[in-house]
Enzyme design. Structure first.
Site, PDB file in Angstrom:
ATOM      1  N   ASP A 116       0.856  -1.193   0.000  1.00 47.64           N
ATOM      2  CA  ASP A 116       0.000   0.000   0.000  1.00 47.64           C
ATOM      3  C   ASP A 116       0.890   1.240   0.000  1.00 47.64           C
ATOM      4  O   ASP A 116       1.892   1.295   0.707  1.00 47.64           O
ATOM      5  CB  ASP A 116      -0.936   0.024   1.216  1.00 47.64           C
ATOM      6  CG  ASP A 116      -2.106   0.987   1.011  1.00 47.64           C
ATOM      7  OD1 ASP A 116      -3.254   0.517   0.921  1.00 47.64           O
ATOM      8  OD2 ASP A 116      -1.864   2.222   0.927  1.00 47.64           O
ATOM      9  N   ASP A 166      -6.621  -4.201  -4.634  1.00 48.16           N
ATOM     10  CA  ASP A 166      -7.658  -3.731  -3.701  1.00 48.16           C
ATOM     11  C   ASP A 166      -7.396  -2.243  -3.481  1.00 48.16           C
ATOM     12  O   ASP A 166      -6.881  -1.828  -2.459  1.00 48.16           O
ATOM     13  CB  ASP A 166      -7.519  -4.523  -2.397  1.00 48.16           C
ATOM     14  CG  ASP A 166      -8.516  -4.086  -1.337  1.00 48.16           C
ATOM     15  OD1 ASP A 166      -9.320  -3.181  -1.597  1.00 48.16           O
ATOM     16  OD2 ASP A 166      -8.472  -4.655  -0.231  1.00 48.16           O
ATOM     17  N   SER A 167      -7.761  -1.463  -4.493  1.00 50.49           N
ATOM     18  CA  SER A 167      -7.344  -0.055  -4.484  1.00 50.49           C
ATOM     19  C   SER A 167      -8.518   0.880  -4.271  1.00 50.49           C
ATOM     20  O   SER A 167      -9.672   0.468  -4.297  1.00 50.49           O
ATOM     21  CB  SER A 167      -6.689   0.284  -5.821  1.00 50.49           C
ATOM     22  OG  SER A 167      -7.680   0.361  -6.817  1.00 50.49           O
ATOM     23  N   THR A 168      -8.194   2.154  -4.100  1.00 52.03           N
ATOM     24  CA  THR A 168      -9.207   3.201  -4.118  1.00 52.03           C
ATOM     25  C   THR A 168      -9.702   3.365  -5.565  1.00 52.03           C
ATOM     26  O   THR A 168      -9.223   2.695  -6.480  1.00 52.03           O
ATOM     27  CB  THR A 168      -8.584   4.519  -3.608  1.00 52.03           C
ATOM     28  OG1 THR A 168      -7.248   4.608  -4.108  1.00 52.03           O
ATOM     29  CG2 THR A 168      -8.511   4.564  -2.107  1.00 52.03           C
TER      30      THR A 168
HETATM   31  N1  SAM Z   1     -12.136  -1.478  -0.553  1.00 59.45           N
HETATM   32  C1  SAM Z   1     -11.827  -0.159  -0.867  1.00 59.45           C
HETATM   33  C2  SAM Z   1     -12.626   0.424  -1.993  1.00 59.45           C
HETATM   34  O1  SAM Z   1     -12.906  -0.286  -2.995  1.00 59.45           O
HETATM   35  O2  SAM Z   1     -13.025   1.572  -1.903  1.00 59.45           O
HETATM   36  C3  SAM Z   1     -10.368  -0.003  -1.013  1.00 59.45           C
HETATM   37  C4  SAM Z   1      -9.766  -0.098   0.347  1.00 59.45           C
HETATM   38  S1  SAM Z   1      -8.059   0.099   0.522  1.00 59.45           S
HETATM   39  C5  SAM Z   1      -8.110   1.111   1.954  1.00 59.45           C
HETATM   40  C6  SAM Z   1      -7.485   1.110  -0.798  1.00 59.45           C
HETATM   41  C7  SAM Z   1      -6.017   1.433  -0.658  1.00 59.45           C
HETATM   42  O3  SAM Z   1      -5.432   1.640  -1.944  1.00 59.45           O
HETATM   43  C8  SAM Z   1      -5.702   2.690   0.158  1.00 59.45           C
HETATM   44  O4  SAM Z   1      -5.163   2.315   1.389  1.00 59.45           O
HETATM   45  C9  SAM Z   1      -4.682   3.468  -0.714  1.00 59.45           C
HETATM   46  O5  SAM Z   1      -3.614   3.992   0.036  1.00 59.45           O
HETATM   47  C10 SAM Z   1      -4.235   2.361  -1.673  1.00 59.45           C
HETATM   48  N2  SAM Z   1      -3.628   2.830  -2.926  1.00 59.45           N
HETATM   49  C11 SAM Z   1      -4.096   3.773  -3.779  1.00 59.45           C
HETATM   50  N3  SAM Z   1      -3.228   3.922  -4.813  1.00 59.45           N
HETATM   51  C12 SAM Z   1      -2.197   3.056  -4.598  1.00 59.45           C
HETATM   52  C13 SAM Z   1      -0.999   2.748  -5.305  1.00 59.45           C
HETATM   53  N4  SAM Z   1      -0.664   3.375  -6.453  1.00 59.45           N
HETATM   54  N5  SAM Z   1      -0.176   1.792  -4.794  1.00 59.45           N
HETATM   55  C14 SAM Z   1      -0.485   1.145  -3.641  1.00 59.45           C
HETATM   56  N6  SAM Z   1      -1.608   1.414  -2.929  1.00 59.45           N
HETATM   57  C15 SAM Z   1      -2.452   2.343  -3.402  1.00 59.45           C
END
Ligand code: SAM
Length: 290
Positions: A116, A166-168
């Site tokens: 993450d 599992d990203s934003t």
């Molecule tokens: N289940 C959630 C949704 O669909 O809305 C996603 C939850 S999870 C908390 C999403 C994570 O993706 C965040 O913690 C964010 O920091 C991470 N994230 C976003 N862009 C990223 C990247 N380029 N590399 C790694 N992590 C990333």
């Protein structure tokens, strides 16, 4: 003003307005427990009256205590019961650690690396969602806090069995996680028959995104692509999806016997749910050509 309008303008409700679908989702809150701006995003944690804790990133709901099992189980078990034996797994994003916990329920998994970009998401999950982080100390788990796009671009070729994204949403740091270059890096890092699974937003309002993801996956040489749907009240429209892609093998079936005799508890996933999630509604079939 109607009763429902009064509620949404009340300070005691967290409301996520979704302009694109002309809808909003609200949870009654007790208090804001924490808010901070990290170098990557703004994170808020609320205590709610009926849904437990709520994590919000950049105004978008991420996780609630009450319904996260739906998403985390569907992001992990269908893929793990499709692959014959996924030993090496990488999770891109997933900083709340719920997907990692589900992945580690599979004893065939020898190593699971969660990547993450934002360490603060995990530190806040440890504090406010400790149940999601209960497997973080598993010797098979490794937690890295770097950009998942760079991590995959530099990954050793043909060394992974499963990549879970599992990203934003596809804005800000997550935008590049939905593009052909990223899928090409994933393809290269996967062993023959390896799989990629990515959260792919709402089938009701994001069909164009799902379609674009699927063509980008195919463009990156993935032979087979499949979209599964499942309920997720916290996210826009309450109906969500994940899209799977497979290298050099098809996605027509899964290990039904393994799923039916799984040796660990789940709250949503079972063999019937897996079959049902693979069923493609008419409007999706028409739009996606499946
Ligand atoms: N289940 C959630 C949704 O669909 O809305 C996603 C939850 S999870 C908390 C999403 C994570 O993706 C965040 O913690 C964010 O920091 C991470 N994230 C976003 N862009 C990223 C990247 N380029 N590399 C790694 N992590 C990333």
């Amino acid at each position: 003003m109607s009763a429902s309008e009064q509620q949404t303008s009340d300070q005691s409700w967290f409301t996520e307005r979704h302009e694109r679908s002309g809808s909003s989702f609200g949870l009654r809150i007790k208090e804001l427990l924490h808010a901070e701006k990290t170098p990557f995003q703004t994170i808020e944690i609320y205590d709610t009256t009926d849904w437990g804790k709520l994590m919000v990133i950049d105004g978008c709901t991420m996780v609630s205590t009450r319904d996260n099992f739906l998403y985390h189980e569907m992001m992990s078990h269908p893929a793990l019961f499709t692959h014959a034996r996924a030993k090496r797994v990488v999770i891109i994003g997933g900083g709340d650690c719920g997907t990692l916990r589900e992945v580690l329920k599979h004893e065939e998994v020898e190593r699971a690396v969660q990547v993450d970009i934002d360490e603060r998401v995990t530190r806040l999950a440890e504090k406010y969602f400790p149940e999601l982080c209960e497997s973080n100390g598993d010797p098979r788990a490794e937690l890295l806090f770097i950009d998942g796009i760079k991590y995959m671009a530099e990954h050793e070729p043909e060394s992974l069995d499963l990549i879970i994204v599992d990203s934003t949403d596809p804005v800000g740091p997550a935008e590049g996680l939905f593009g052909a270059d990223f899928y090409a890096s994933c393809y290269k890092a996967l062993r023959p028959s390896g799989m990629l699974v990515q959260q792919s937003e709402s089938p009701l309002v994001h069909l164009d995104l799902i379609k674009a993801m699927r063509s980008a996956m195919r463009f990156a040489d993935f032979q087979s692509v499949r979209t599964l749907t499942f309920p997720q009240p916290l996210y826009p429209t309450g109906w969500w999806s994940c899209t799977m892609a497979r290298k050099g093998a098809d996605l027509s079936g899964f290990r039904e016997r393994g799923a039916a005799t799984k040796q660990f508890p789940t709250r949503y996933y079972n063999v019937d749910i897996h079959r049902a999630a693979l069923a493609m509604p008419e409007f999706m079939r028409e739009a996606l050509g499946d």
